[in-house]
Design a protein around this motif. Structure first.
Motif, PDB file in Angstrom:
ATOM      1  N   MET A  87     -36.820  63.226 -35.781  1.00  0.00           N
ATOM      2  CA  MET A  87     -36.308  61.995 -35.316  1.00  0.00           C
ATOM      3  C   MET A  87     -37.656  61.695 -34.670  1.00  0.00           C
ATOM      4  N   LYS A  88     -38.604  62.629 -33.819  1.00  0.00           N
ATOM      5  CA  LYS A  88     -39.735  61.776 -33.207  1.00  0.00           C
ATOM      6  C   LYS A  88     -40.723  60.916 -34.356  1.00  0.00           C
ATOM      7  N   LYS A  89     -41.056  61.931 -35.501  1.00  0.00           N
ATOM      8  CA  LYS A  89     -41.953  61.341 -36.619  1.00  0.00           C
ATOM      9  C   LYS A  89     -41.678  60.234 -36.995  1.00  0.00           C
ATOM     10  N   ILE A  90     -39.845  60.298 -37.656  1.00  0.00           N
ATOM     11  CA  ILE A  90     -39.628  58.846 -37.700  1.00  0.00           C
ATOM     12  C   ILE A  90     -40.454  57.681 -36.434  1.00  0.00           C
ATOM     13  N   LYS A  91     -39.465  57.719 -35.510  1.00  0.00           N
ATOM     14  CA  LYS A  91     -39.823  57.049 -34.613  1.00  0.00           C
ATOM     15  C   LYS A  91     -41.852  56.276 -34.303  1.00  0.00           C
ATOM     16  N   TRP A  92     -41.950  57.408 -34.459  1.00  0.00           N
ATOM     17  CA  TRP A  92     -44.309  57.214 -34.064  1.00  0.00           C
ATOM     18  C   TRP A  92     -44.008  56.667 -35.351  1.00  0.00           C
ATOM     19  N   SER A  93     -43.653  56.148 -36.820  1.00  0.00           N
ATOM     20  CA  SER A  93     -43.912  55.905 -37.967  1.00  0.00           C
ATOM     21  C   SER A  93     -43.505  54.014 -37.648  1.00  0.00           C
ATOM     22  N   ILE A  94     -42.451  54.432 -37.809  1.00  0.00           N
ATOM     23  CA  ILE A  94     -41.995  53.384 -37.426  1.00  0.00           C
ATOM     24  C   ILE A  94     -43.088  52.347 -36.635  1.00  0.00           C
ATOM     25  N   LEU A  95     -42.825  52.693 -35.014  1.00  0.00           N
ATOM     26  CA  LEU A  95     -43.504  52.128 -34.046  1.00  0.00           C
ATOM     27  C   LEU A  95     -45.192  52.077 -34.604  1.00  0.00           C
ATOM     28  N   SER A  96     -45.757  52.667 -35.147  1.00  0.00           N
ATOM     29  CA  SER A  96     -47.280  52.841 -35.338  1.00  0.00           C
ATOM     30  C   SER A  96     -46.518  51.671 -36.379  1.00  0.00           C
ATOM     31  N   LEU A  97     -46.006  52.155 -37.610  1.00  0.00           N
ATOM     32  CA  LEU A  97     -46.289  50.863 -38.580  1.00  0.00           C
ATOM     33  C   LEU A  97     -45.827  49.280 -38.308  1.00  0.00           C
ATOM     34  N   THR A  98     -45.151  49.216 -36.976  1.00  0.00           N
ATOM     35  CA  THR A  98     -44.780  47.954 -36.199  1.00  0.00           C
ATOM     36  C   THR A  98     -46.419  47.312 -35.350  1.00  0.00           C
ATOM     37  N   VAL A  99     -46.690  48.383 -34.907  1.00  0.00           N
ATOM     38  CA  VAL A  99     -47.902  47.874 -34.355  1.00  0.00           C
ATOM     39  C   VAL A  99     -48.907  47.179 -34.872  1.00  0.00           C
ATOM     40  N   VAL A 100     -49.296  47.903 -36.421  1.00  0.00           N
ATOM     41  CA  VAL A 100     -50.326  47.497 -37.084  1.00  0.00           C
ATOM     42  C   VAL A 100     -50.097  46.367 -37.610  1.00  0.00           C
ATOM     43  N   PHE A 101     -48.175  46.132 -38.566  1.00  0.00           N
ATOM     44  CA  PHE A 101     -48.040  44.994 -38.446  1.00  0.00           C
ATOM     45  C   PHE A 101     -47.720  43.576 -37.671  1.00  0.00           C
ATOM     46  N   ALA A 102     -47.798  43.797 -36.369  1.00  0.00           N
ATOM     47  CA  ALA A 102     -48.362  42.689 -35.865  1.00  0.00           C
ATOM     48  C   ALA A 102     -50.067  42.603 -35.173  1.00  0.00           C
ATOM     49  N   ILE A 103     -50.715  43.491 -35.413  1.00  0.00           N
ATOM     50  CA  ILE A 103     -51.370  43.504 -35.302  1.00  0.00           C
ATOM     51  C   ILE A 103     -52.431  42.535 -36.589  1.00  0.00           C
ATOM     52  N   THR A 104     -52.488  42.879 -38.056  1.00  0.00           N
ATOM     53  CA  THR A 104     -52.849  41.894 -39.262  1.00  0.00           C
ATOM     54  C   THR A 104     -51.886  40.588 -39.129  1.00  0.00           C
ATOM     55  N   ALA A 105     -50.943  40.243 -38.568  1.00  0.00           N
ATOM     56  CA  ALA A 105     -50.323  38.991 -38.926  1.00  0.00           C
ATOM     57  C   ALA A 105     -50.711  38.431 -37.779  1.00  0.00           C
ATOM     58  N   ALA A 106     -51.069  38.805 -36.601  1.00  0.00           N
ATOM     59  CA  ALA A 106     -52.221  38.276 -35.384  1.00  0.00           C
ATOM     60  C   ALA A 106     -53.396  37.417 -36.058  1.00  0.00           C
ATOM     61  N   PHE A 107     -54.254  38.274 -36.748  1.00  0.00           N
ATOM     62  CA  PHE A 107     -55.435  37.840 -37.276  1.00  0.00           C
ATOM     63  C   PHE A 107     -55.709  37.425 -38.246  1.00  0.00           C
ATOM     64  N   THR A 108     -54.175  37.496 -39.449  1.00  0.00           N
ATOM     65  CA  THR A 108     -54.394  36.346 -40.205  1.00  0.00           C
ATOM     66  C   THR A 108     -53.510  35.594 -40.598  1.00  0.00           C
ATOM     67  N   SER A 109     -52.978  34.984 -38.881  1.00  0.00           N
ATOM     68  CA  SER A 109     -52.421  33.823 -38.679  1.00  0.00           C
ATOM     69  C   SER A 109     -53.214  32.921 -37.649  1.00  0.00           C
ATOM     70  N   LYS A 110     -54.229  33.421 -37.264  1.00  0.00           N
ATOM     71  CA  LYS A 110     -55.511  32.629 -36.202  1.00  0.00           C
ATOM     72  C   LYS A 110     -56.023  31.860 -37.030  1.00  0.00           C
ATOM     73  N   PRO A 111     -56.534  31.256 -36.758  1.00  0.00           N
ATOM     74  CA  PRO A 111     -56.427  29.097 -36.950  1.00  0.00           C
ATOM     75  C   PRO A 111     -58.169  29.629 -37.120  1.00  0.00           C
ATOM     76  N   HIS A 112     -58.430  29.155 -38.835  1.00  0.00           N
ATOM     77  CA  HIS A 112     -59.715  29.539 -39.153  1.00  0.00           C
ATOM     78  C   HIS A 112     -60.393  27.654 -38.231  1.00  0.00           C
ATOM     79  N   PHE A 113     -61.880  27.586 -38.154  1.00  0.00           N
ATOM     80  CA  PHE A 113     -62.716  27.012 -37.350  1.00  0.00           C
ATOM     81  C   PHE A 113     -62.600  25.699 -38.593  1.00  0.00           C
ATOM     82  N   ASP A 114     -63.122  24.503 -38.853  1.00  0.00           N
ATOM     83  CA  ASP A 114     -62.671  23.187 -39.969  1.00  0.00           C
ATOM     84  C   ASP A 114     -63.308  22.735 -39.239  1.00  0.00           C
TER      85      ASP A 114
END
Lengths: 153, 91
Positions: free
Chosen positions: B1-28
């Motif tokens: 259960m602990k392994k699953i928990k940490w896998s899900i939470l780590s993936l969530t954090v990585v996904f959230a960080i990636t999403a924040a960087f990819t949706s960052k407004p670029h200077f035009d």
């Protein structure tokens, strides 16, 4: 028991997803976030504080829902924060304030105010469910082993 | 259960960080008023300016009211009708 634990992990993951994304987006577009906050119909001193309080609270909630010890506190904090956001959105939709620019980060700012209300209400409900489930788990009396009769009481 | 928990939470954090960087407004820079350099001063252009192929800056923009200009689009400015929208500004 197992189902409840899985549900709690899913709620935590969804809250982390929202708060990490929202806080990081604010830091990455700090200038825009500051400008939008300055246009809120709130006292200037308060908005200057909120500019720091909001993203750091979001990070604190994200961290607290990860660990078992602080999870209940995190759910409570999330419930209060999302509840306040929901009330704020409802006030805007009731036209009690003039037009207010969105102060959320990333793609969330592209949502319309009614969509915002749905998202905020969903997360408020999710936080409330987290509080209920976590309280049940924490406050559940643990069986005590009775040594004389070799039974759990 | 602990392994699953940490896998899900780590993936969530990585996904959230990636999403924040990819949706960052670029200077035009093209969202700013564009200017072309005529050899001595910067002339504001309308939205219908033309840039032919080239390796130099075609248009410039300013963020400090004309104190300094920064290159924006690449090419050779080949002008257009009615591009000048106001009096030329000297650098």
């Amino acid at each position: 028991m197992f189902k409840r634990q899985v549900l709690l992990e899913c709620i935590s993951a969804l809250l982390i997803l929202l708060f990490v994304y929202a806080s990081l987006s604010k830091f990455l577009d700090w200038r825009t976030f500051n400008r939008e906050m300055a246009h809120q119909p709130l006292p200037h001193t308060l908005t200057r504080l909120l500019v720091w309080i909001v993203p750091f609270t979001e990070i604190a909630i994200s961290v607290s829902v990860i660990f078992e010890r602080t999870r209940l506190l995190g759910f409570y904090a999330s419930l209060v924060m999302m509840g306040l956001f929901t009330i704020y959105t409802a006030i805007v939709l009731m036209h009690l304030l003039p037009f207010i620019p969105c102060s959320c980060g990333g793609v969330i700012k592209r949502l319309t105010w009614p969509e915002h209300l749905v998202l905020n209400s969903f997360y408020t409900g999710l936080s409330a469910l987290g509080v209920v489930l976590q309280r049940k788990k924490v406050l559940k009396p643990k069986p005590i082993f009775h040594h004389q009769s070799n039974t759990f009481v | 259960m602990k392994k699953i928990k940490w896998s899900i939470l780590s993936l969530t954090v990585v996904f959230a960080i990636t999403a924040a960087f990819t949706s960052k407004p670029h200077f035009d820079c093209t969202t700013f008023q564009q200017y072309y350099f005529n050899g001595s001063s910067y002339i504001p252009v309308s939205a219908q300016y033309g840039c032919a192929a080239g390796s130099q800056f075609c248009t410039y923009y300013t963020t400090n009211g004309g104190i300094t200009y920064t290159g924006c689009t690449i090419g050779t400015y080949n002008g257009c009708m009615g591009c000048a929208v106001e009096a030329p500004k000297t650098k």
